[in-house]
Design a protein around this motif. Structure first.
Motif, PDB file in Angstrom:
ATOM      1  N   ALA A 194      10.518 -11.227   1.226  1.00  0.00           N
ATOM      2  CA  ALA A 194       8.877 -11.473   1.213  1.00  0.00           C
ATOM      3  C   ALA A 194       8.700  -9.670   1.303  1.00  0.00           C
ATOM      4  CB  ALA A 194       8.579 -11.930   2.583  1.00  0.00           C
ATOM      5  N   PHE A 195       8.966  -9.022   2.400  1.00  0.00           N
ATOM      6  CA  PHE A 195       8.476  -7.760   2.544  1.00  0.00           C
ATOM      7  C   PHE A 195       8.877  -6.804   1.240  1.00  0.00           C
ATOM      8  CE2 PHE A 195       9.344  -3.508   4.188  1.00  0.00           C
ATOM      9  CZ  PHE A 195       8.130  -3.085   4.770  1.00  0.00           C
ATOM     10  N   VAL A 196       9.787  -6.895   0.752  1.00  0.00           N
ATOM     11  CA  VAL A 196      10.193  -5.612  -0.106  1.00  0.00           C
ATOM     12  C   VAL A 196       9.730  -6.274  -1.549  1.00  0.00           C
ATOM     13  CG1 VAL A 196      11.868  -4.172  -0.943  1.00  0.00           C
ATOM     14  CG2 VAL A 196      12.122  -4.891   1.200  1.00  0.00           C
ATOM     15  N   GLN A 213       8.309   6.660   4.843  1.00  0.00           N
ATOM     16  CA  GLN A 213       9.582   6.342   5.421  1.00  0.00           C
ATOM     17  C   GLN A 213       9.148   5.873   6.828  1.00  0.00           C
ATOM     18  OE1 GLN A 213      12.002   5.702   3.936  1.00  0.00           O
ATOM     19  NE2 GLN A 213      13.884   5.950   4.996  1.00  0.00           N
ATOM     20  N   SER A 214       8.587   6.696   7.381  1.00  0.00           N
ATOM     21  CA  SER A 214       8.141   6.100   8.925  1.00  0.00           C
ATOM     22  C   SER A 214       7.686   4.785   8.910  1.00  0.00           C
ATOM     23  CB  SER A 214       7.040   7.117   9.481  1.00  0.00           C
ATOM     24  OG  SER A 214       7.688   8.365   9.745  1.00  0.00           O
ATOM     25  N   VAL A 240       0.944  -1.278  -0.052  1.00  0.00           N
ATOM     26  CA  VAL A 240       0.245   0.073  -0.146  1.00  0.00           C
ATOM     27  C   VAL A 240       0.845   1.209   0.004  1.00  0.00           C
ATOM     28  CG1 VAL A 240      -1.642   1.273   1.493  1.00  0.00           C
ATOM     29  CG2 VAL A 240      -1.976  -1.078   1.021  1.00  0.00           C
ATOM     30  N   GLY A 241       1.950   1.437   0.854  1.00  0.00           N
ATOM     31  CA  GLY A 241       2.876   2.517   0.954  1.00  0.00           C
ATOM     32  C   GLY A 241       3.413   2.605  -0.205  1.00  0.00           C
ATOM     33  N   PHE A 242       4.143   1.546  -0.803  1.00  0.00           N
ATOM     34  CA  PHE A 242       4.984   2.008  -1.836  1.00  0.00           C
ATOM     35  C   PHE A 242       4.014   2.200  -3.344  1.00  0.00           C
ATOM     36  CE2 PHE A 242       8.383   1.465  -4.653  1.00  0.00           C
ATOM     37  CZ  PHE A 242       9.615   2.061  -4.219  1.00  0.00           C
ATOM     38  N   GLY A 293       4.165  -0.996  -5.705  1.00  0.00           N
ATOM     39  CA  GLY A 293       4.862   0.040  -6.590  1.00  0.00           C
ATOM     40  C   GLY A 293       4.890  -0.188  -7.941  1.00  0.00           C
ATOM     41  N   ALA A 294       5.049  -1.471  -8.607  1.00  0.00           N
ATOM     42  CA  ALA A 294       4.852  -1.483  -9.928  1.00  0.00           C
ATOM     43  C   ALA A 294       3.278  -1.482 -10.391  1.00  0.00           C
ATOM     44  CB  ALA A 294       5.483  -3.049 -10.313  1.00  0.00           C
TER      45      ALA A 294
END
Length: 410
Positions: free
Chosen positions: A349-351, A325-326, A231-233, A358-359
């Motif tokens: 897994a996370f990134v 970032q937070s 969601v964030g990315f 993001g994609a």
């Protein structure tokens, strides 16, 4: 035959000095910057290679897809190979892929080269868990936060650097400069960084990949943080893919150097990283996530006004990057504490989840901008942010928000 001792038998000293933290932060930021050089250059690359704005936007998607694939298949090697050699070698290969982008004869070749740059630049996500392994328990959040500050500075500073270099020497010079920087860092890392033993050197590669899936299956906290990372990315990519098109068009009509300067507005997020790390060290990570998600949603209200107000646009950029970032630091502190022997694998897994989000976000933004303009892009970002808030509320209801929640199968 190398005279160096094997990674399996060499110990690194407890803790990590400031000089090495700085080197790791620079390496992380410089590596991840490679996949963002193209973003402020999309309008001039499109014009130079005679493709539409929507097609040019695929450069961002290609780099993020390559990055996500490398996260899934390459980053786990950080748990089984000696990491100094691995990082140095990948930096060298990244230099070659950037040269391929600099000399690409057409858009298809550039797209392929940028995708390969994304693959090799995933070395940044080997550096992050490596820094966590070098740090002691009391300073791990601060160290990871500092290294992640380098990552964010790389992401946002890449736009500013790319804009100025493109004004002086054209867009191809940007990739050439990136190649030179990667080559220098490959040598410095090899000479300065201590040997960093792998935590699981006897694990086979197929078994290693299988354990990534097992970690996801058995850890509900990891699954929640993966979803929030996506969601964030996604929000981050929606903003930075579409904003270059907004700034190149009326009422702004800025050139690549000026567009690149807007990356500096997002650097405020780098200030949040060490603070978020310290809050995690002191047990305040849950509150940081809650505030971060609310800030992420609010940022899109400001960004929505940014189509006609420069002040609102800058405020929205600052808020979104602070929030992202937070959130990133809070998530990584939580999952690293839960899996100290598998930090490269939980990073995978996370990134991977983050860059998959993001994609999707960059592809949706470049397509939606053509159809619905800046307002449509901001509505998309706001909806994504609200989805993240809903996930976090549900995690609290189910008792799987806390980093101390028990492991269990779904």
């Amino acid at each position: 035959m190398s005279a160096e001792p094997s990674a399996a038998t060499t110990r690194t000293p407890a803790g990590i000095g400031r000089g090495l933290v700085l080197l790791l932060a620079i390496t992380c930021g410089a590596a991840v910057a490679n996949i963002y050089y193209a973003q402020p250059l999309l309008p001039i690359i499109g014009q130079a290679l005679r493709v539409s704005e929507g097609t040019a936007g695929l450069l961002v998607t290609a780099s993020q897809v390559g990055y996500a694939l490398a996260l899934a298949l390459l980053v786990p090697l950080g748990d089984v190979l000696e990491r100094r050699r691995l990082v140095s070698a990948l930096l060298g290969v990244t230099a070659l892929t950037l040269l391929g982008a600099a000399f690409a004869p057409g858009f298809a070749a550039l797209l392929a080269a940028v995708a390969l740059v994304g693959v090799t630049s995933a070395v940044a996500q080997i550096v992050v868990p490596m820094s966590a392994s070098l740090a002691d328990d009391e300073s791990r959040g601060r160290v990871v936060g500092t290294v992640m500050s380098g990552l964010l500075i790389g992401i946002l500073g890449a736009r500013t650097l790319a804009g100025f270099v493109a004004e002086l020497g054209g867009w191809r010079a940007v990739f050439g400069l990136g190649a030179a920087l990667m080559l220098v860092l490959a040598v410095v890392v090899r000479l300065v960084l201590p040997l960093v033993p792998a935590p699981a050197p006897d694990t086979s590669y197929p078994r290693l990949l299988g354990t990534v899936l097992a970690l996801i299956r058995d850890d509900p906290v990891l699954r929640v943080r993966m979803a929030l990372a996506a969601v964030g990315f996604a929000c981050f990519s929606v903003l930075w893919t579409a904003v270059s098109f907004l700034l190149a068009a009326p009422p702004y009509v800025y050139g690549p150097a000026t567009i690149g300067l807007f990356g500096l507005a997002g650097l405020a997020g780098a200030l949040a990283a060490p603070l978020a790390g310290r809050l995690a060290d002191r047990g305040h990570a849950l509150r940081t996530v809650t505030v971060g998600l609310v800030t992420l949603a609010v940022s899109w209200a400001f960004l929505g006004l940014g189509g006609v107000s420069l002040a609102a646009l800058l405020a929205g950029i600052v808020l979104l990057d602070l929030a992202q970032q937070s959130l990133q630091i809070s998530h990584q502190s939580a999952i690293y504490a839960r899996h100290p022997q598998a930090r490269s694998r939980v990073t995978t897994a996370f990134v991977t989840s983050a860059f998959a989000g993001g994609a999707v976000g960059s592809a949706a933004a470049s397509t939606l901008y053509v159809v619905a303009g800046w307002v449509g892009v901001c509505v998309l970002g706001g909806v994504i942010a609200l989805i993240g808030t809903g996930i976090w509320v549900l995690a609290h209801v189910r008792g799987i928000a806390s980093p101390d929640a028990p492991l269990r199968t779904a």
